[in-house]
Scaffold this motif. Structure first.
Motif, PDB file in Angstrom:
ATOM      1  N   ILE A 125       0.808  -1.141  -0.029  1.00  0.00           N
ATOM      2  CA  ILE A 125       0.098   0.032   0.290  1.00  0.00           C
ATOM      3  C   ILE A 125       0.858   1.244  -0.194  1.00  0.00           C
ATOM      4  CG2 ILE A 125      -1.727   1.420   1.352  1.00  0.00           C
ATOM      5  CD1 ILE A 125      -2.607  -1.345   2.369  1.00  0.00           C
ATOM      6  N   SER A 126       0.818   2.200  -1.092  1.00  0.00           N
ATOM      7  CA  SER A 126       1.650   3.451  -1.030  1.00  0.00           C
ATOM      8  C   SER A 126       0.893   4.516  -0.222  1.00  0.00           C
ATOM      9  CB  SER A 126       1.634   3.556  -2.512  1.00  0.00           C
ATOM     10  OG  SER A 126       2.287   4.840  -2.615  1.00  0.00           O
ATOM     11  N   TYR A 127       1.449   5.148   0.443  1.00  0.00           N
ATOM     12  CA  TYR A 127       1.107   6.329   1.155  1.00  0.00           C
ATOM     13  C   TYR A 127       1.361   7.413   0.541  1.00  0.00           C
ATOM     14  CZ  TYR A 127       0.925   2.795   5.063  1.00  0.00           C
ATOM     15  OH  TYR A 127       0.489   1.608   5.733  1.00  0.00           O
ATOM     16  N   THR A 128       2.412   7.577  -0.364  1.00  0.00           N
ATOM     17  CA  THR A 128       3.019   9.130  -0.855  1.00  0.00           C
ATOM     18  C   THR A 128       2.815   9.067  -2.448  1.00  0.00           C
ATOM     19  OG1 THR A 128       5.317   8.372  -0.559  1.00  0.00           O
ATOM     20  CG2 THR A 128       4.105   9.535   1.344  1.00  0.00           C
ATOM     21  N   LYS A 129       2.807   7.646  -3.020  1.00  0.00           N
ATOM     22  CA  LYS A 129       2.939   7.706  -4.301  1.00  0.00           C
ATOM     23  C   LYS A 129       1.674   8.166  -5.043  1.00  0.00           C
ATOM     24  CE  LYS A 129       6.806   4.255  -4.553  1.00  0.00           C
ATOM     25  NZ  LYS A 129       6.959   2.876  -5.057  1.00  0.00           N
ATOM     26  N   ALA A 130       1.637   9.118  -5.952  1.00  0.00           N
ATOM     27  CA  ALA A 130       0.611   9.892  -6.569  1.00  0.00           C
ATOM     28  C   ALA A 130      -0.002   8.925  -7.414  1.00  0.00           C
ATOM     29  CB  ALA A 130       0.977  11.154  -6.959  1.00  0.00           C
ATOM     30  N   ASN A 131       0.771   7.854  -8.262  1.00  0.00           N
ATOM     31  CA  ASN A 131       0.204   7.118  -9.297  1.00  0.00           C
ATOM     32  C   ASN A 131      -0.407   6.001  -8.663  1.00  0.00           C
ATOM     33  OD1 ASN A 131       2.639   6.241  -8.498  1.00  0.00           O
ATOM     34  ND2 ASN A 131       3.361   5.848 -10.423  1.00  0.00           N
ATOM     35  N   PHE A 132      -0.258   5.468  -7.624  1.00  0.00           N
ATOM     36  CA  PHE A 132      -0.630   4.377  -6.907  1.00  0.00           C
ATOM     37  C   PHE A 132      -1.954   4.799  -5.955  1.00  0.00           C
ATOM     38  CE2 PHE A 132       3.438   2.873  -7.831  1.00  0.00           C
ATOM     39  CZ  PHE A 132       3.264   1.834  -8.874  1.00  0.00           C
ATOM     40  N   ASN A 133      -2.057   5.910  -5.522  1.00  0.00           N
ATOM     41  CA  ASN A 133      -2.903   6.420  -4.464  1.00  0.00           C
ATOM     42  C   ASN A 133      -3.560   7.483  -4.883  1.00  0.00           C
ATOM     43  OD1 ASN A 133      -4.178   7.185  -1.959  1.00  0.00           O
ATOM     44  ND2 ASN A 133      -2.552   7.206  -0.817  1.00  0.00           N
ATOM     45  N   PRO A 134      -5.041   7.458  -5.127  1.00  0.00           N
ATOM     46  CA  PRO A 134      -5.819   8.343  -5.655  1.00  0.00           C
ATOM     47  C   PRO A 134      -6.049   9.636  -4.703  1.00  0.00           C
ATOM     48  CG  PRO A 134      -7.110   6.423  -5.504  1.00  0.00           C
ATOM     49  CD  PRO A 134      -5.882   6.136  -5.239  1.00  0.00           C
ATOM     50  N   ALA A 135      -6.052   9.231  -3.329  1.00  0.00           N
ATOM     51  CA  ALA A 135      -6.443  10.266  -2.292  1.00  0.00           C
ATOM     52  C   ALA A 135      -5.327  11.196  -2.288  1.00  0.00           C
ATOM     53  CB  ALA A 135      -6.494   9.640  -0.934  1.00  0.00           C
ATOM     54  N   VAL A 136      -4.081  10.660  -2.361  1.00  0.00           N
ATOM     55  CA  VAL A 136      -3.025  11.673  -2.456  1.00  0.00           C
ATOM     56  C   VAL A 136      -2.479  12.314  -3.706  1.00  0.00           C
ATOM     57  CG1 VAL A 136      -0.246  11.566  -2.293  1.00  0.00           C
ATOM     58  CG2 VAL A 136      -1.662  10.123  -0.618  1.00  0.00           C
ATOM     59  N   ALA A 137      -3.031  11.615  -4.734  1.00  0.00           N
ATOM     60  CA  ALA A 137      -2.880  12.469  -6.134  1.00  0.00           C
ATOM     61  C   ALA A 137      -3.865  13.665  -6.059  1.00  0.00           C
ATOM     62  CB  ALA A 137      -3.209  11.182  -7.258  1.00  0.00           C
ATOM     63  N   PHE A 138      -4.975  13.356  -5.743  1.00  0.00           N
ATOM     64  CA  PHE A 138      -5.830  14.578  -5.773  1.00  0.00           C
ATOM     65  C   PHE A 138      -5.805  15.490  -4.672  1.00  0.00           C
ATOM     66  CE2 PHE A 138     -10.015  16.549  -4.517  1.00  0.00           C
ATOM     67  CZ  PHE A 138     -10.260  17.298  -5.801  1.00  0.00           C
ATOM     68  N   GLY A 139      -5.520  14.990  -3.533  1.00  0.00           N
ATOM     69  CA  GLY A 139      -5.628  15.909  -2.007  1.00  0.00           C
ATOM     70  C   GLY A 139      -4.264  16.789  -1.867  1.00  0.00           C
ATOM     71  N   TRP A 140      -3.247  15.852  -2.168  1.00  0.00           N
ATOM     72  CA  TRP A 140      -1.944  16.872  -1.604  1.00  0.00           C
ATOM     73  C   TRP A 140      -1.582  18.005  -2.471  1.00  0.00           C
ATOM     74  CZ3 TRP A 140       2.932  17.788  -3.840  1.00  0.00           C
ATOM     75  CH2 TRP A 140       3.589  18.278  -3.068  1.00  0.00           C
ATOM     76  N   PRO A 141      -1.710  18.014  -3.913  1.00  0.00           N
ATOM     77  CA  PRO A 141      -1.686  19.202  -4.563  1.00  0.00           C
ATOM     78  C   PRO A 141      -2.724  20.143  -4.209  1.00  0.00           C
ATOM     79  CG  PRO A 141      -1.517  17.179  -6.131  1.00  0.00           C
ATOM     80  CD  PRO A 141      -1.933  16.722  -4.806  1.00  0.00           C
ATOM     81  N   LEU A 142      -3.876  19.972  -3.920  1.00  0.00           N
ATOM     82  CA  LEU A 142      -4.638  21.027  -3.398  1.00  0.00           C
ATOM     83  C   LEU A 142      -4.232  21.535  -2.030  1.00  0.00           C
ATOM     84  CD1 LEU A 142      -7.565  21.924  -4.184  1.00  0.00           C
ATOM     85  CD2 LEU A 142      -8.604  20.138  -2.448  1.00  0.00           C
ATOM     86  N   MET A 143      -3.847  20.732  -1.057  1.00  0.00           N
ATOM     87  CA  MET A 143      -3.354  21.077   0.245  1.00  0.00           C
ATOM     88  C   MET A 143      -1.951  22.056   0.019  1.00  0.00           C
ATOM     89  SD  MET A 143      -5.520  20.497   2.491  1.00  0.00           S
ATOM     90  CE  MET A 143      -7.000  20.158   1.840  1.00  0.00           C
ATOM     91  N   ARG A 144      -1.284  21.497  -0.731  1.00  0.00           N
ATOM     92  CA  ARG A 144       0.019  22.397  -1.082  1.00  0.00           C
ATOM     93  C   ARG A 144      -0.228  23.528  -1.510  1.00  0.00           C
ATOM     94  NH1 ARG A 144       2.622  20.032  -5.975  1.00  0.00           N
ATOM     95  NH2 ARG A 144       1.129  21.389  -6.786  1.00  0.00           N
TER      96      ARG A 144
END
Length: 175
Positions: free
Chosen positions: A1-20
């Motif tokens: 399970i990926s916690y930080t890879k954006a191409n494997f985790n849709p929550a991080v792929a969508f949410g982290w750039p928004l929060m950044r």
């Protein structure tokens, strides 16, 4: 399970750039606040005091995904080492026996034990397997909760770094 890879985790792929992006907007607003505080001579928000922290926070915000990935991977490596060492020690433990062997030994004792002892063994085994099932369920729940909590913390990490700049937000949120 990926916690930080954006191409494997849709929550991080969508949410982290928004929060950044929100945290970067907070940094721009922080520059305006520092400029106004310097003009109005507020000691707590002067450029000499907050501008270095603001620049460091801007760098940390944009590298927060990498920083979170390093911390999570380091903790996973330590945990894996601890589990492999303890697994070698616990090899002869009763938890490593399969349920079939335990059931086979229990059925084999039906003819040699008295009915009272056999009933006690059956009840003890039922209790043991129910407890083992509950503990296994709790481990699965804890693991799933850990995954969700780490995703949420990775998503909120840019905002945490942004809140570390100003005294009020540092005391209220970051600390």
């Amino acid at each position: 399970i990926s916690y930080t890879k954006a191409n494997f985790n849709p929550a991080v792929a969508f949410g982290w750039p928004l929060m950044r992006d929100y945290a970067n907007m907070f940094i721009v607003l922080g520059l305006i606040v520092i400029a106004l505080a310097t003009i109005l001579r507020f000691r707590d928000y002067e450029a000499k005091r907050l501008l270095p922290r603001l620049i460091i926070a801007a760098l940390l915000i944009n590298f927060s995904l990498v920083i979170c990935g390093l911390v999570i991977d380091a903790s996973n490596i330590v945990m894996k080492e601890l589990l492999t060492k303890s697994q070698a020690v616990a090899g002869s433990n009763y938890l490593s026996k399969s349920e079939f062997h335990i059931f086979k030994a229990l059925v084999g004792s039906f003819t040699t034990e008295s009915p009272l002892v056999f009933t006690a063994k059956v009840l003890a085994n039922i209790f043991f397997f129910i407890m083992k099932g509950i503990v296994s369920f709790l481990f699965v729940f804890l693991f799933l909760f850990r995954i969700m909590a780490l995703w949420i913390l990775v998503l909120l990490s840019p905002l945490a770094f942004a809140c570390a700049v100003f005294p009020r937000t540092k005391a209220m949120i970051f600390d």
